[in-house]
Motif scaffolding. Structure first.
Motif, short mmCIF file in Angstrom:
data_model
loop_
_atom_site.label_atom_id
_atom_site.label_comp_id
_atom_site.label_asym_id
_atom_site.label_seq_id
_atom_site.Cartn_x
_atom_site.Cartn_y
_atom_site.Cartn_z
N ALA A 34 42.43 38.52 27.79
CA ALA A 34 43.38 37.50 27.35
C ALA A 34 43.06 37.05 25.92
O ALA A 34 43.97 36.89 25.09
N ALA A 35 41.79 36.85 25.63
CA ALA A 35 41.39 36.46 24.28
C ALA A 35 41.81 37.52 23.26
O ALA A 35 42.38 37.19 22.21
N ARG A 36 41.56 38.76 23.59
CA ARG A 36 41.96 39.84 22.67
C ARG A 36 43.46 39.83 22.44
O ARG A 36 43.94 40.01 21.31
N LEU A 37 44.21 39.63 23.52
CA LEU A 37 45.67 39.62 23.44
C LEU A 37 46.16 38.52 22.49
O LEU A 37 47.14 38.68 21.79
N LEU A 38 45.42 37.40 22.46
CA LEU A 38 45.80 36.27 21.62
C LEU A 38 45.04 36.24 20.29
O LEU A 38 45.04 35.24 19.58
N ASP A 39 44.40 37.35 19.97
CA ASP A 39 43.66 37.50 18.71
C ASP A 39 42.53 36.49 18.55
O ASP A 39 42.22 36.04 17.43
N ILE A 40 41.91 36.13 19.66
CA ILE A 40 40.73 35.28 19.63
C ILE A 40 39.52 36.21 19.66
O ILE A 40 39.40 37.05 20.57
N ASP A 162 54.37 28.63 24.93
CA ASP A 162 55.81 28.83 25.11
C ASP A 162 56.06 30.26 25.56
O ASP A 162 55.36 31.18 25.12
N ILE A 163 57.10 30.44 26.38
CA ILE A 163 57.43 31.80 26.81
C ILE A 163 57.95 32.65 25.65
O ILE A 163 58.03 33.87 25.75
N LYS A 164 58.24 32.00 24.53
CA LYS A 164 58.70 32.73 23.35
C LYS A 164 57.55 33.33 22.55
O LYS A 164 57.78 34.07 21.60
N HIS A 165 56.31 33.00 22.96
CA HIS A 165 55.14 33.57 22.27
C HIS A 165 55.22 35.10 22.36
O HIS A 165 55.53 35.65 23.41
N PRO A 166 54.93 35.81 21.27
CA PRO A 166 55.04 37.27 21.29
C PRO A 166 54.14 37.96 22.34
O PRO A 166 54.46 39.06 22.78
N ALA A 167 53.07 37.32 22.76
CA ALA A 167 52.16 37.93 23.73
C ALA A 167 52.47 37.51 25.17
O ALA A 167 51.77 37.94 26.09
N PHE A 168 53.52 36.70 25.38
CA PHE A 168 53.76 36.16 26.71
C PHE A 168 53.93 37.24 27.78
O PHE A 168 53.31 37.19 28.83
N LYS A 169 54.78 38.22 27.54
CA LYS A 169 55.02 39.26 28.56
C LYS A 169 53.74 40.04 28.87
O LYS A 169 53.42 40.29 30.03
N SER A 170 53.00 40.40 27.85
CA SER A 170 51.74 41.12 28.06
C SER A 170 50.75 40.25 28.82
O SER A 170 50.01 40.73 29.68
N PHE A 171 50.75 38.96 28.51
CA PHE A 171 49.84 38.05 29.18
C PHE A 171 50.20 37.93 30.67
O PHE A 171 49.31 37.96 31.53
N THR A 172 51.47 37.78 30.99
CA THR A 172 51.84 37.66 32.40
C THR A 172 51.52 38.94 33.17
O THR A 172 51.14 38.88 34.34
N THR A 173 51.62 40.07 32.51
CA THR A 173 51.20 41.32 33.14
C THR A 173 49.71 41.29 33.42
O THR A 173 49.25 41.71 34.49
N LEU A 174 48.93 40.79 32.47
CA LEU A 174 47.48 40.66 32.64
C LEU A 174 47.15 39.71 33.79
O LEU A 174 46.27 39.99 34.61
#
Length: 179
Positions: A34-40, A162-174
């Protein structure tokens, strides 16, 4: 605000002593991805790896190519000059902590971070200790000192905002993958 996910001492030798090692490792893997997905950025500490062995390669791989690994002999990661200076040089303002042992290395790292005016978040589902009562007491003390203690999904959904975040779909899959 610049954040860092610091994974503390997720070495197989320590994981074997944890009552919930499989669950813990799964939750830590979720947090790393999740951190990687959000560039943390993600970094790992290892307690005396030359004697006790390194973090498992499959755990490190989740952090991407060439994950940052800090060897230490101190219980607090921030008591180690090289680790502390590296974190300071990156301008990190917020440490997100996972790993073990909650009542020893995680506790001491969090105390030093708070004393250094860093914001501290403890991912409660990504922490463990040999004695759960000790871990609970340590978490209670850290919360009284200003650390946040919440489950990983709560924190990462808060960062998405927000669900508009560009990583939202990938995050929900995770999230579904690690359910």
């Amino acid at each position: 605000m610049s954040a860092l996910l610091l994974c503390i001492d997720l070495q197989p030798i320590f994981l074997k002593a944890m009552p919930d090692a499989g669950r813990l490792l799964g939750r830590c893997h979720f947090a790393i991805e999740a951190a990687r997905l959000l560039d943390i950025p993600v970094a790992f500490t290892e307690q005396a790896p030359q004697k006790l062995g390194p973090t498992a390669p499959d755990t490190l791989a989740r952090a991407g190519a060439d994950p940052v690994q800090y060897a230490k002999t101190t219980f607090s990661a921030l008591a180690d000059d090289a680790i502390r200076e590296s974190i300071q040089s990156q301008g990190i303002e917020h440490l997100i902590l996972c790993g073990l042992e909650t009542s020893i290395c995680v506790y001491q790292t969090a105390i030093n971070a708070i004393n250094a005016d860093l914001q501290v978040t403890l991912l409660t589902d990504c922490l463990s200790a040999r004695r759960p009562d000790d871990a609970a007491a340590a978490l209670d003390a850290l919360k009284r000192l200003g650390a946040y203690a919440l489950p990983s999904e709560t924190i990462f959904y808060s960062l998405l905002h927000d669900i508009k975040h560009p990583a939202f779909k990938s995050f929900t899959t995770l999230v579904k993958q690690y359910a």
